[in-house]
Design a protein around this motif. Sequence first.
Motif, mmCIF file in Angstrom:
data_model
loop_
_atom_site.group_PDB
_atom_site.id
_atom_site.type_symbol
_atom_site.label_atom_id
_atom_site.label_comp_id
_atom_site.label_asym_id
_atom_site.label_seq_id
_atom_site.Cartn_x
_atom_site.Cartn_y
_atom_site.Cartn_z
ATOM 1 N N GLN A 234 0.833 -1.205 0.000
ATOM 2 C CA GLN A 234 0.000 0.000 0.000
ATOM 3 C C GLN A 234 0.865 1.252 0.000
ATOM 4 O O GLN A 234 0.621 2.192 -0.765
ATOM 5 C CB GLN A 234 -0.919 0.015 1.220
ATOM 6 N N LEU A 235 1.874 1.284 0.858
ATOM 7 C CA LEU A 235 2.722 2.471 0.965
ATOM 8 C C LEU A 235 3.547 2.679 -0.302
ATOM 9 O O LEU A 235 3.701 3.814 -0.771
ATOM 10 C CB LEU A 235 3.615 2.379 2.191
ATOM 11 N N LEU A 236 4.079 1.591 -0.871
ATOM 12 C CA LEU A 236 4.836 1.715 -2.118
ATOM 13 C C LEU A 236 3.938 2.234 -3.243
ATOM 14 O O LEU A 236 4.347 3.106 -4.022
ATOM 15 C CB LEU A 236 5.449 0.372 -2.506
ATOM 16 N N ALA A 237 2.715 1.707 -3.331
ATOM 17 C CA ALA A 237 1.782 2.136 -4.369
ATOM 18 C C ALA A 237 1.369 3.595 -4.183
ATOM 19 O O ALA A 237 1.264 4.350 -5.158
ATOM 20 C CB ALA A 237 0.547 1.231 -4.373
ATOM 21 N N GLU A 238 1.156 3.985 -2.946
ATOM 22 C CA GLU A 238 0.766 5.376 -2.683
ATOM 23 C C GLU A 238 1.875 6.335 -3.079
ATOM 24 O O GLU A 238 1.624 7.387 -3.689
ATOM 25 C CB GLU A 238 0.416 5.547 -1.201
ATOM 26 N N ALA A 239 3.113 5.989 -2.748
ATOM 27 C CA ALA A 239 4.248 6.838 -3.111
ATOM 28 C C ALA A 239 4.385 6.934 -4.631
ATOM 29 O O ALA A 239 4.627 8.014 -5.178
ATOM 30 C CB ALA A 239 5.528 6.300 -2.485
ATOM 31 N N ALA A 240 4.216 5.816 -5.318
ATOM 32 C CA ALA A 240 4.311 5.820 -6.782
ATOM 33 C C ALA A 240 3.202 6.669 -7.398
ATOM 34 O O ALA A 240 3.443 7.425 -8.351
ATOM 35 C CB ALA A 240 4.248 4.389 -7.311
ATOM 36 N N ALA A 241 2.000 6.581 -6.858
ATOM 37 C CA ALA A 241 0.873 7.353 -7.389
ATOM 38 C C ALA A 241 1.042 8.853 -7.148
ATOM 39 O O ALA A 241 0.578 9.668 -7.944
ATOM 40 C CB ALA A 241 -0.435 6.863 -6.771
ATOM 41 N N ALA A 242 1.694 9.219 -6.057
ATOM 42 C CA ALA A 242 1.874 10.637 -5.720
ATOM 43 C C ALA A 242 3.024 11.282 -6.493
ATOM 44 O O ALA A 242 3.090 12.505 -6.581
ATOM 45 C CB ALA A 242 2.126 10.791 -4.217
ATOM 46 N N PHE A 243 3.932 10.473 -7.006
ATOM 47 C CA PHE A 243 5.104 10.990 -7.712
ATOM 48 C C PHE A 243 4.693 12.010 -8.764
ATOM 49 O O PHE A 243 3.726 11.792 -9.490
ATOM 50 C CB PHE A 243 5.852 9.823 -8.386
ATOM 51 N N PRO A 244 5.329 13.164 -8.860
ATOM 52 C CA PRO A 244 6.585 13.560 -8.252
ATOM 53 C C PRO A 244 6.441 14.260 -6.902
ATOM 54 O O PRO A 244 7.393 14.819 -6.386
ATOM 55 C CB PRO A 244 7.162 14.529 -9.280
ATOM 56 N N HIS A 245 5.250 14.220 -6.330
ATOM 57 C CA HIS A 245 5.038 14.820 -5.006
ATOM 58 C C HIS A 245 5.275 13.792 -3.906
ATOM 59 O O HIS A 245 5.277 12.586 -4.164
ATOM 60 C CB HIS A 245 3.620 15.380 -4.887
ATOM 61 N N GLU A 246 5.429 14.287 -2.697
ATOM 62 C CA GLU A 246 5.558 13.420 -1.531
ATOM 63 C C GLU A 246 4.166 13.035 -1.044
ATOM 64 O O GLU A 246 3.295 13.893 -0.912
ATOM 65 C CB GLU A 246 6.317 14.113 -0.396
ATOM 66 N N CYS A 247 3.970 11.757 -0.792
ATOM 67 C CA CYS A 247 2.740 11.322 -0.129
ATOM 68 C C CYS A 247 2.997 11.376 1.377
ATOM 69 O O CYS A 247 4.153 11.458 1.816
ATOM 70 C CB CYS A 247 2.358 9.905 -0.560
ATOM 71 N N CYS A 248 1.938 11.312 2.157
ATOM 72 C CA CYS A 248 2.114 11.302 3.604
ATOM 73 C C CYS A 248 0.866 10.731 4.258
ATOM 74 O O CYS A 248 -0.200 10.655 3.649
ATOM 75 C CB CYS A 248 2.424 12.690 4.149
ATOM 76 N N GLY A 249 1.025 10.338 5.520
ATOM 77 C CA GLY A 249 -0.105 9.804 6.245
ATOM 78 C C GLY A 249 0.245 9.393 7.656
ATOM 79 O O GLY A 249 1.349 9.650 8.151
ATOM 80 N N LEU A 250 -0.711 8.740 8.276
ATOM 81 C CA LEU A 250 -0.630 8.358 9.686
ATOM 82 C C LEU A 250 -0.537 6.847 9.826
ATOM 83 O O LEU A 250 -1.079 6.101 9.012
ATOM 84 C CB LEU A 250 -1.874 8.863 10.417
ATOM 85 N N LEU A 251 0.150 6.409 10.886
ATOM 86 C CA LEU A 251 0.320 4.987 11.179
ATOM 87 C C LEU A 251 -0.353 4.658 12.501
ATOM 88 O O LEU A 251 -0.209 5.398 13.480
ATOM 89 C CB LEU A 251 1.811 4.648 11.281
ATOM 90 N N PHE A 252 -1.055 3.525 12.527
ATOM 91 C CA PHE A 252 -1.773 3.100 13.719
ATOM 92 C C PHE A 252 -1.342 1.697 14.110
ATOM 93 O O PHE A 252 -1.026 0.877 13.257
ATOM 94 C CB PHE A 252 -3.286 3.125 13.470
ATOM 95 N N GLY A 253 -1.349 1.422 15.408
ATOM 96 C CA GLY A 253 -1.002 0.093 15.898
ATOM 97 C C GLY A 253 -0.408 0.170 17.283
ATOM 98 O O GLY A 253 -0.969 0.788 18.191
ATOM 99 N N SER A 254 0.768 -0.444 17.419
ATOM 100 C CA SER A 254 1.507 -0.434 18.681
ATOM 101 C C SER A 254 2.968 -0.163 18.340
ATOM 102 O O SER A 254 3.342 -0.195 17.163
ATOM 103 C CB SER A 254 1.341 -1.779 19.394
#
Length: 136
Positions: free
Chosen positions: A12-32
């Motif tokens: 998911q993260l690799l795909a999101e970064a590729a889709a956002a190129f040439p911009h930076e993608c960003c987001g939040l991480l949840f868990g422990s």
Amino acid sequence: MPVLLSSALHHQLLAEAAAAFPHECCGLLFGSPDRIDAAQPCANVADDPARTFEIDPAALIAAERVARSGGKRLVGYYHSHPNGRAEPSPRDASDAARDDRLWLIVAGDGITAWQASAHGALHGVFDPVEILLPAS
């Protein structure tokens, strides 16, 4: 301490970064602290999203409120470096809260994990964290 990242989230993260190129993608991480269970993409509201990122403050505030009310625990952040290395930049260090949260950085086909702390080894802020990927 290593952090577990599922293959699905890794992709998911690799795909999101590729889709956002040439911009930076960003987001939040949840868990422990030792396991990332979910990643929430957020709008990059930075003035120059090709060179930096800023997570939409409304998304960050909403995630903090949910966590305080017993919901998903916010354990960190992620962003991409479209034309860089998968490690925090000096700018990342100057913007980072020293809150012991995780930072995942996506660059090319790699993802690295870091913990923002008061006296990190990289830029005085970040310590590397091993990512564990379960076998697919």
